[in-house]
Design a protein around this motif. Structure first.
Motif, short mmCIF file in Angstrom:
data_model
loop_
_atom_site.label_atom_id
_atom_site.label_comp_id
_atom_site.label_asym_id
_atom_site.label_seq_id
_atom_site.Cartn_x
_atom_site.Cartn_y
_atom_site.Cartn_z
N VAL A 1 0.88 -1.18 0.00
CA VAL A 1 0.00 0.00 0.00
C VAL A 1 0.92 1.23 0.00
CG1 VAL A 1 -1.68 1.32 1.38
CG2 VAL A 1 -1.94 -1.16 1.15
N GLN B 1 -1.31 4.23 3.89
CA GLN B 1 -1.16 3.15 4.87
C GLN B 1 -1.87 3.46 6.19
OE1 GLN B 1 3.04 2.24 5.35
NE2 GLN B 1 3.24 1.64 3.21
N GLY C 1 -6.67 0.94 6.66
CA GLY C 1 -7.52 -0.21 6.38
C GLY C 1 -7.51 -0.69 4.93
N CYS D 1 6.28 -14.79 2.25
CA CYS D 1 7.49 -14.22 2.84
C CYS D 1 7.14 -12.81 3.28
CB CYS D 1 8.62 -14.16 1.80
SG CYS D 1 9.30 -15.80 1.44
N ARG E 1 -3.14 -12.03 12.12
CA ARG E 1 -4.61 -11.97 12.28
C ARG E 1 -5.31 -12.80 11.20
NH1 ARG E 1 -7.18 -7.36 15.52
NH2 ARG E 1 -7.01 -8.90 17.16
C1 COA Z 1 1.84 -4.00 5.03
C2 COA Z 1 0.93 -3.04 4.32
C3 COA Z 1 0.57 -3.59 2.95
C4 COA Z 1 -0.37 -2.90 5.15
O1 COA Z 1 -1.24 -1.99 4.49
P1 COA Z 1 -2.10 -0.92 5.35
O2 COA Z 1 -3.10 -0.31 4.46
O3 COA Z 1 -1.15 -0.02 6.05
O4 COA Z 1 -2.80 -1.91 6.38
P2 COA Z 1 -4.05 -1.67 7.31
O5 COA Z 1 -4.22 -0.19 7.57
O6 COA Z 1 -5.24 -2.37 6.75
O7 COA Z 1 -3.64 -2.47 8.60
C5 COA Z 1 -2.47 -2.20 9.28
C6 COA Z 1 -2.61 -2.78 10.66
O8 COA Z 1 -1.35 -2.72 11.31
C7 COA Z 1 -1.43 -1.84 12.38
N1 COA Z 1 -0.17 -1.11 12.39
C8 COA Z 1 0.22 -0.11 11.58
N2 COA Z 1 1.46 0.27 11.90
C9 COA Z 1 1.85 -0.50 12.93
C10 COA Z 1 3.02 -0.56 13.72
N3 COA Z 1 4.07 0.25 13.50
N4 COA Z 1 3.08 -1.50 14.69
C11 COA Z 1 2.05 -2.34 14.92
N5 COA Z 1 0.90 -2.30 14.21
C12 COA Z 1 0.81 -1.39 13.22
C13 COA Z 1 -2.65 -0.97 12.13
O9 COA Z 1 -3.19 -0.50 13.35
C14 COA Z 1 -3.59 -1.98 11.49
O10 COA Z 1 -4.13 -2.90 12.42
P3 COA Z 1 -5.72 -2.97 12.75
O11 COA Z 1 -6.44 -2.92 11.43
O12 COA Z 1 -5.90 -4.26 13.44
O13 COA Z 1 -5.97 -1.77 13.57
C15 COA Z 1 1.57 -1.64 4.16
O14 COA Z 1 1.83 -1.12 5.43
C16 COA Z 1 2.84 -1.63 3.34
O15 COA Z 1 2.77 -1.51 2.12
N6 COA Z 1 4.02 -1.74 3.98
C17 COA Z 1 5.30 -1.66 3.28
C18 COA Z 1 5.50 -2.82 2.33
C19 COA Z 1 5.42 -4.13 3.06
O16 COA Z 1 6.12 -4.36 4.02
N7 COA Z 1 4.55 -5.01 2.58
C20 COA Z 1 4.37 -6.32 3.13
C21 COA Z 1 5.27 -7.23 2.40
S1 COA Z 1 5.25 -8.82 3.09
#
Ligand code: COA
Length: 293
Positions: A91, A96, A99, A121, A134
């Motif tokens: 995202v 980010q 949701g 991974c 989750r």
């Molecule tokens: C991982 C990723 C795809 C998630 O997308 P997103 O839109 O941010 O996800 P969401 O908002 O739906 O959910 C994030 C959850 O993590 C939680 N969260 C966010 N930052 C956090 C942190 N630093 N520590 C703990 N929890 C965290 C949020 O509260 C949410 O949890 P909840 O829905 O139970 O309240 C996005 O953060 C991203 O692109 N990250 C970088 C690339 C990456 O690492 N991708 C995964 C590759 S395996």
């Protein structure tokens, strides 16, 4: 999250490019430490081709999120013989924590509903770890080996013959996959054969295995014994071009044989995200590919 639309990814250059842009932006902070792809032309072409490959094989597993007409997130997943595999989940940083990731992962996971097993991974991102746990995945902390290969450690070639592989070995590759991870990579081998530099094969009476290498990166290794896996990994690292950094990642504690090879050859060990699994134990001896698992 107002105005967010989740739609199936289309098999078009524009959608593949949108996924590419989101991945680049969202992995930005993790580049380097996480061992994500180098930002060069060849890597870009491979990533675009991988997206097209997955959307062709698993259109219902590949989703994109749009907000006010802008692509802000993507999840690419596939099913292979009863295993659901997540290849990419990203995202845009600006979107980010609202949701979008949850919506995308729900769609991709729905495609895996009939699968008893799952594999992915995971980056070190705490948000990703939260989402995966989750969703019922067990998180196995992983290590990575990186560095210049110390060639003085490679003098003894070992007694197991290793030779280059090609499309005539597809059946062998699938058989090794089924033994190790319970499902063949099938058409993903065709992608890997077309895009990666080396496929190495060991096929002896004592056992079999294979390993892909691309540049400095060991992409995927599966073998029926640690001895064969060790021989293949040493050979793959011997072929890393001079001057390139070798990278072997997503090694859980089950792959100590690989950690030992890396340490012998002067690579350094660091932590590297997780191997996340559902309904299965870590395959071993095995080094997963982040894109095809
Ligand atoms: C991982 C990723 C795809 C998630 O997308 P997103 O839109 O941010 O996800 P969401 O908002 O739906 O959910 C994030 C959850 O993590 C939680 N969260 C966010 N930052 C956090 C942190 N630093 N520590 C703990 N929890 C965290 C949020 O509260 C949410 O949890 P909840 O829905 O139970 O309240 C996005 O953060 C991203 O692109 N990250 C970088 C690339 C990456 O690492 N991708 C995964 C590759 S395996």
């Amino acid at each position: 999250m107002e105005g967010v639309i989740i739609r199936q990814l289309q098999d078009t250059p524009a959608d593949a490019l949108a996924v590419q842009c989101i991945a680049r932006a969202s992995f930005g902070d993790l580049l380097g430490i996480a061992g994500t792809e180098p930002d060069d032309e060849r890597a870009t072409a491979q990533q675009l081709a991988r997206t097209r490959h997955l959307v062709q094989s698993d259109p219902e597993g590949c989703w994109i999120a749009e907000q006010d007409g802008e692509a802000v997130g993507a999840a690419l997943s596939m099913r292979r013989e009863g295993v659901w595999l997540l290849s990419l989940f990203v995202v845009l940083p600006s979107a980010q924590g609202k949701g979008v990731g949850r919506l995308l992962l729900d769609r991709a996971a729905a495609y895996g509903r009939g699968c008893l097993r799952g594999m992915l991974c995971a980056s070190p991102s705490p948000a990703a770890a939260r989402r995966y746990r989750r969703a019922g995945f067990t998180l196995h902390p992983a290590m990575a080996l990186r560095g210049k290969v110390d060639r003085s450690g490679l003098l003894d070639p070992g007694d197991i013959p290793v030779h280059p592989g090609n499309a005539t070995h597809l059946h062998l590759l699938d058989s090794v996959d089924r033994r190790l991870r319970g499902s063949a990579h099938g058409i993903d081998h065709e992608y890997m054969l077309a895009h990666y530099e080396d496929l190495l094969i060991a096929d002896t009476l004592a056992g079999s295995g294979y390993c892909y290498r691309n540049g400095g990166r060991v992409r995927l290794l599966a073998a029926t014994s640690k001895r064969i896996a060790t021989r293949l990994l040493r050979e793959a690292l011997a072929r890393v071009p001079d001057g390139e950094e070798a990278v072997v990642d997503f090694l859980t504690a089950e792959q100590e044989w690989a950690v030992d090879v890396g340490l012998e050859l002067g690579l350094s060990l660091q932590t590297r995200g997780y191997l996340a699994l559902r309904g299965m134990r870590p395959p071993a001896p095995y080094i997963p590919s982040a894109g095809f698992l």
